[in-house]
Design a protein around this motif. Structure first.
Motif, short mmCIF file in Angstrom:
data_model
loop_
_atom_site.label_atom_id
_atom_site.label_comp_id
_atom_site.label_asym_id
_atom_site.label_seq_id
_atom_site.Cartn_x
_atom_site.Cartn_y
_atom_site.Cartn_z
N ILE A 107 -40.30 61.57 -2.17
CA ILE A 107 -38.98 61.79 -2.76
C ILE A 107 -37.99 62.00 -1.63
CG2 ILE A 107 -37.61 63.38 -4.18
CD1 ILE A 107 -40.29 64.01 -5.67
N SER A 108 -36.89 61.24 -1.66
CA SER A 108 -35.87 61.49 -0.64
C SER A 108 -34.97 62.61 -1.15
CB SER A 108 -35.07 60.22 -0.34
OG SER A 108 -34.20 59.94 -1.41
N TYR A 109 -34.58 63.50 -0.24
CA TYR A 109 -33.79 64.66 -0.66
C TYR A 109 -32.60 64.82 0.26
CZ TYR A 109 -32.87 69.08 -2.93
OH TYR A 109 -32.29 70.08 -3.68
N ASP A 110 -31.41 64.84 -0.34
CA ASP A 110 -30.20 65.04 0.43
C ASP A 110 -29.85 66.52 0.40
OD1 ASP A 110 -27.56 65.25 1.32
OD2 ASP A 110 -27.10 63.20 0.69
N LEU A 111 -29.94 67.18 1.55
CA LEU A 111 -29.73 68.63 1.59
C LEU A 111 -28.27 69.02 1.45
CD1 LEU A 111 -32.31 69.28 4.39
CD2 LEU A 111 -32.41 70.34 2.15
#
Lengths: 406, 163
Positions: A367-371
């Motif tokens: 899962i890509s996660y944009d902080l």
């Protein structure tokens, strides 16, 4: 300049410059790299960067795109199988099909990926020979045999373009083994390879650790997390320090981890490089905290600044179905368990150019996660038991529109 | 010269390389920048195209007709037609591409160039030289240097120049 084509009935059809240039612009970069040597004209149309209509002029970009990750399982019977996934659905139509074929041909060689840098892979086969491989052109280069036998060495790989007007890259490889017990002052034998000299050279180096520690060797962290300006960094799972090696002045030192009340070194922590800076991430399973190294990369005293903290699992649990985690969350609810038990971040990788994007392995799903925005996106399903995937190491593959050559 | 008319529609004659004549509506040939200029400026009714084979011209006229009938509802059908259109032996595809470039039919030119690129992208350097009738103008030393540097460029898909 015109090329003539003689037909069977002796009439001549002209292939004028425009048609050839038009056709060349439709070709994938991989084909251009090979058609470079068809003729002097073709060489000019393809590679002359001073011509605005040349393929190189139109396709050359200094910044690469992240296209995806190579990975290899170390602990399953199929461990030699190299796989690839794209970092998002949008990029996989660039040159997707041919890249997949290329990965498969790499897999048949029975090699292991050791490190990746700037669109090139460093591989190793069972006989201990190292290869540098370019997935975009399928060029591979076998290096001379190493001089020193090492069991599971730490390896560093730096690949760079020295002259922006040429496509040829230069690379440096560093390998060494850590002594099992640290004395206050210890020596390390280090072997380095430079593409300029084309030889391995061995050196004995003095390493100044900050006290005594016992590193726990693991396959996953034996390769470098990357390099900044010639300085390579390694971090061992559970390690208390980061190891740094300056390939320019050839010195070793240990770098302290973030000194923060929350900070507890643990297996699932992560060290990575993005956009020329060093990042350390603490993974508590549900939440992740990220620090950036603010001090000069050659400074022996580390200054870390905490930049992100996010409860990533709570974001993912808002809609677990979107990430292929639905069944899992549902069955937990049936047992009366509410919350995130069982759904944990197993491991993570930073985006090599965008430091606020991490790729998280959550129960075998990437899962890509944009902080910065707390937006999570499903990227890839490993299709393996979740407990296997936590040992996978992901090698970022940066794709250059214009292929670089060995 | 005056252009002949039947009813409302202007008729134009194209003469292929083998002196075969093709009679078609003038509106169709306006898709070609070259013919459009000829028709508009010189008001001709017959245009000789000696460099284009009749076989090639038949194909191109077929395309012009289909393209003129293109509406949003038969887009799929047109795409299939385009696919079939370039599904000819490479030699013929190259003839078409050269003719389309000469006639300046822009949309079709891009499509043909992409089709040629798809056909040649995996071919060896030798095969490409054969297809485009190119003699290498590198010195034997330069040539052998290339062969040493990128041996894979000279491997595989060698003689298959027709497909």
């Amino acid at each position: 300049m015109k090329r003539l084509r003689r037909l069977s009935n002796n009439r001549v059809v002209e292939f004028c410059e425009d048609i050839i240039i038009n056709i060349l612009h439709c070709l994938p970069s991989k084909s251009l790299a090979r058609f470079n040597c068809v003729s002097k004209d073709w060489h000019k149309y393809i590679a002359d960067s001073s011509l605005s209509y040349s393929c190189r002029f139109r396709r050359w970009r200094p910044q690469p795109n992240l296209i995806g990750f190579f990975y290899q399982s170390w602990e399953t019977p199929k461990r030699s199988q190299i796989r690839f996934f794209f970092s998002s659905n949008e990029v996989n139509n660039i040159d997707g099909s041919s890249l997949d074929e290329s990965v498969n041909s790499l897999g048949r060689k029975r090699v292991y990926i050791v490190a990746s840098s700037n669109g090139f892979l460093l591989c190793n086969d069972l006989t201990g020979v190292y290869y540098v491989y370019n997935p975009a052109t399928r060029q591979s280069l076998a290096l001379p045999k190493t001089q020193i036998d090492m069991t599971d060495p730490f390896v560093g790989f730096i690949c760079k373009v020295d002259d922006p007007n040429k496509d040829v890259i230069s690379f440096t490889i560093v390998r060494y083994v850590m002594p099992l017990v640290w004395e206050f002052l210890s020596t390390i034998t280090i072997e380095t390879f430079s593409s300029e000299t084309n030889v391995w050279t061995a050196n004995i180096k003095i390493f100044e650790p900050i006290g005594l520690w016992l590193p726990i060797l693991d396959k996953k962290s034996s390769s470098t997390c990357g390099a900044i300006d010639g300085v390579l960094f390694w971090w061992l799972e559970n390690g208390r320090h980061i190891t740094a090696y300056d390939s320019v002045d050839k010195s070793f030192w240990a770098l302290e981890l973030p000194n923060d009340e929350e900070m507890v070194p643990r297996r699932s922590c992560y060290l990575g490089i993005s956009s020329g800076a060093l990042y350390f991430a603490l993974n508590l399973g549900e939440a992740i905290t990220v620090w950036r190294l603010e001090s000069n990369i050659r400074s022996r005293d580390a200054v870390w600044v905490r930049i992100y903290k996010a409860n990533v699992v709570s974001t993912i649990l808002q809609c677990p179905e979107a990430y292929g985690l639905g069944v899992n969350a549902l069955s937990l609810k049936e047992f009366g368990i509410v919350g995130s038990i069982g759904i944990k971040v197993q491991s993570m990788v930073i985006h090599p150019a965008i430091p606020h994007i991490f790729y998280l392995d959550v129960r075998g799903k990437v899962i890509s996660y944009d902080l910065e925005t707390d937006i999570a996106e499903f990227v890839h399903d490993f299709g393996e038991y979740w407990w296997r995937t936590q040992h996978f190491k992901l090698f970022a593959y940066e794709w250059h529109q214009w292929p670089r050559l060995l | 010269m005056a252009s002949s008319t039947t009813g409302e529609k202007k008729i134009l004659t194209l003469k292929g390389g083998d002196n075969e004549e093709f009679i078609l509506e003038e509106s169709l040939v306006l898709q070609s920048e070259l013919l459009k200029n000829m028709v508009k400026e010189e008001r001709v009714s017959s245009i000789p195209l000696p460099s284009i084979k009749s076989k090639t011209l038949v194909k191109i006229i077929e395309y012009l007709k289909k393209h003129a009938e293109l509406t949003p509802s038969n887009k799929e059908e047109f795409k299939n037609f385009e696919k079939e259109f370039v599904n000819v032996v490479l030699e013929e595809l190259l003839d078409i591409t050269v003719a389309v470039n000469y006639l300046k039919i822009n949309g079709l030119l891009e499509f043909c160039c992409q089709a040629v690129a798809d056909r040649i992208k995996d071919k060896s350097v030798e095969a490409v030289r054969k297809i485009f009738r190119i003699e290498s103008d590198f010195t034997p030393e330069e040539e052998s240097e290339f062969r040493k540097e990128t041996p894979e460029a000279f491997e595989g898909d060698l003689d298959d120049t027709t497909n």
